[in-house]
Motif scaffolding. Structure first.
Motif, PDB file in Angstrom:
ATOM      1  N   THR A   1      -8.337   1.578  -3.159  1.00 52.88           N
ATOM      2  CA  THR A   1      -7.790   0.445  -2.418  1.00 52.88           C
ATOM      3  C   THR A   1      -6.307   0.644  -2.146  1.00 52.88           C
ATOM      4  O   THR A   1      -5.810   0.332  -1.059  1.00 52.88           O
ATOM      5  CB  THR A   1      -8.019  -0.855  -3.206  1.00 52.88           C
ATOM      6  OG1 THR A   1      -9.429  -1.025  -3.417  1.00 52.88           O
ATOM      7  CG2 THR A   1      -7.478  -2.057  -2.460  1.00 52.88           C
TER       8      THR A   1
ATOM      9  N   LYS B   1      -6.111   3.127   0.587  1.00 52.59           N
ATOM     10  CA  LYS B   1      -6.984   2.852   1.740  1.00 52.59           C
ATOM     11  C   LYS B   1      -7.806   4.086   2.097  1.00 52.59           C
ATOM     12  O   LYS B   1      -8.022   4.406   3.267  1.00 52.59           O
ATOM     13  CB  LYS B   1      -6.174   2.385   2.953  1.00 52.59           C
ATOM     14  CG  LYS B   1      -5.705   0.946   2.882  1.00 52.59           C
ATOM     15  CD  LYS B   1      -5.176   0.493   4.235  1.00 52.59           C
ATOM     16  CE  LYS B   1      -4.904  -1.001   4.243  1.00 52.59           C
ATOM     17  NZ  LYS B   1      -4.449  -1.462   5.573  1.00 52.59           N
TER      18      LYS B   1
ATOM     19  N   LEU C   1       0.832  -1.191   0.000  1.00 56.05           N
ATOM     20  CA  LEU C   1       0.000   0.000   0.000  1.00 56.05           C
ATOM     21  C   LEU C   1       0.869   1.245   0.000  1.00 56.05           C
ATOM     22  O   LEU C   1       1.976   1.263   0.540  1.00 56.05           O
ATOM     23  CB  LEU C   1      -0.919   0.000   1.223  1.00 56.05           C
ATOM     24  CG  LEU C   1      -2.016  -1.059   1.189  1.00 56.05           C
ATOM     25  CD1 LEU C   1      -2.660  -1.179   2.552  1.00 56.05           C
ATOM     26  CD2 LEU C   1      -3.053  -0.724   0.135  1.00 56.05           C
TER      27      LEU C   1
ATOM     28  N   CYS D   1      -8.647   3.962   6.126  1.00 62.59           N
ATOM     29  CA  CYS D   1      -7.724   4.381   7.182  1.00 62.59           C
ATOM     30  C   CYS D   1      -7.496   5.886   7.242  1.00 62.59           C
ATOM     31  O   CYS D   1      -6.945   6.380   8.226  1.00 62.59           O
ATOM     32  CB  CYS D   1      -6.376   3.679   7.002  1.00 62.59           C
ATOM     33  SG  CYS D   1      -6.464   1.890   7.174  1.00 62.59           S
TER      34      CYS D   1
END
Length: 338
Positions: free
Chosen positions: A261, A264, A35, A297
């Motif tokens: 994605t 996040k 990520l 997040c």
């Protein structure tokens, strides 16, 4: 540039795809890229909505009211509700990579636009490989709707429809020779090109070919060139053979979901429609959400798109927005609640 699904059969397919694919996919043969991480945004001089180009008066007035009162974001626990002021963060090049350039600037991400594009493709490939057959079929249907449509249908909505094909750069000379062979026996050049490209190039009609297509950034390092066949209801209109190889794959809803994605974070596309959209001023700006697979997040990323007709037809350019938290505004006082 980008292709956005909005109030169309493709939008319904995209929603179905988002619901079908697993939020937490099982391990696939190739691990997904890590990520993204990003630093705190450096101070940016926001652009007043009065100075943003190509906006109609009703768009400008509505955007200014939203700027004054803010946009409320109400995430699920444990994140707290926030109210944002949205400022235009400047124009980006209309080179086909604007989705990734704008997202990078809006999120203050480290990777450049081309690297971010490739991360999105890897993220998609990871999820697609882990999905079951029914879910992959749903993705394939969405891709076909966008890039390999049924030319017997859709003319009540579209005046022009496009087919996207991928020509391997290493095969361009062979393709040209095959086209010339047909021309030499009396076939019209445009008809010969259509025949050869359809027979020998890769149609963008499933998840695997979408990944190849979305990897194309218009650089010399690309493996493929994009060929575009444009049709009207009467037949072939024109062929963009992309001789210089500079055409890039426009970002679409599938790519935006993969961006979400990767970060996040939710990604909201803020569309502003003009008078030709036949909507009143209060409803000429709306927010299209793209949610990540898995947990959220951080606060959202906001991208701006100017609509030029009903359903945003012709609106294919993304620009970044800077979201600043308004400390003294409660969500119930905001102009928009997400």
């Amino acid at each position: 540039m980008g292709k956005l699904l909005c109030d169309s059969p493709a939008a319904a397919v995209a929603v179905a795809v988002a619901e079908a694919l697993p939020s937490s996919p099982s391990p696939s043969p190739a691990p997904a890229a890590p990520l993204l991480t990003w630093p705190s945004p450096e101070p940016t001089t926001p652009t007043s909505w009065t100075s943003v180009a190509a906006l109609e008066d009703q768009q400008r007035r509505r955007l200014h009211r939203i700027w004054e009162r803010g946009v409320a974001w109400k995430p699920s626990s444990p994140l707290q509700p926030l109210v944002f002021r949205l400022d235009h963060a400047g124009e980006v090049d209309a080179d086909g990579n604007c989705l990734f350039t704008a997202a990078r600037r809006a999120a203050a991400a480290k990777p450049d636009a081309r690297d971010l594009r490739h991360r999105v493709v890897r993220r998609f490939a990871h999820v697609y490989a882990a999905a079951d057959a029914a879910d992959r079929d749903a993705v394939d249907a969405a891709v076909r709707h966008l890039y390999d449509p049924d030319l017997k249908a859709g003319w009540g909505v579209h005046v022009v429809q496009e087919l996207k094909l991928l020509a391997p750069k290493a095969h361009r000379d062979a393709l040209d020779a095959a086209i010339q062979d047909l021309v030499d026996i009396g076939v019209q050049r445009e008809m010969a090109a259509e025949t050869i490209y359809k027979e020998r190039c890769i149609a963008v009609n499933d998840g695997d070919s979408w990944a190849k297509y979305m990897s194309v950034s218009g650089s010399a390092e690309d493996e493929h060139d994009i060929i575009t066949l444009q049709y009207t209801e009467e037949g072939l209109l024109t062929i963009d053979e992309n001789r210089d190889g500079h055409a890039a794959a426009f970002g679409d809803d599938i790519a935006i979901e993969c961006l979400a994605t990767e970060f996040k974070r939710e990604v909201y596309v803020v569309q502003a429609h003009g008078a030709d959209a036949m909507v009143d001023e209060e409803n000429c700006v709306f927010f299209l959400p793209h949610r990540p697979r898995g947990e959220i997040c951080e606060p959202p990323i906001f991208l701006f798109m100017k609509g030029t007709a009903w359903c945003g037809a012709g609106a294919d350019h993304y620009e970044p927005l800077v979201a600043t938290v308004l400390q003294n505004v409660t969500p119930d006082k905001a102009a928009v609640v997400l």
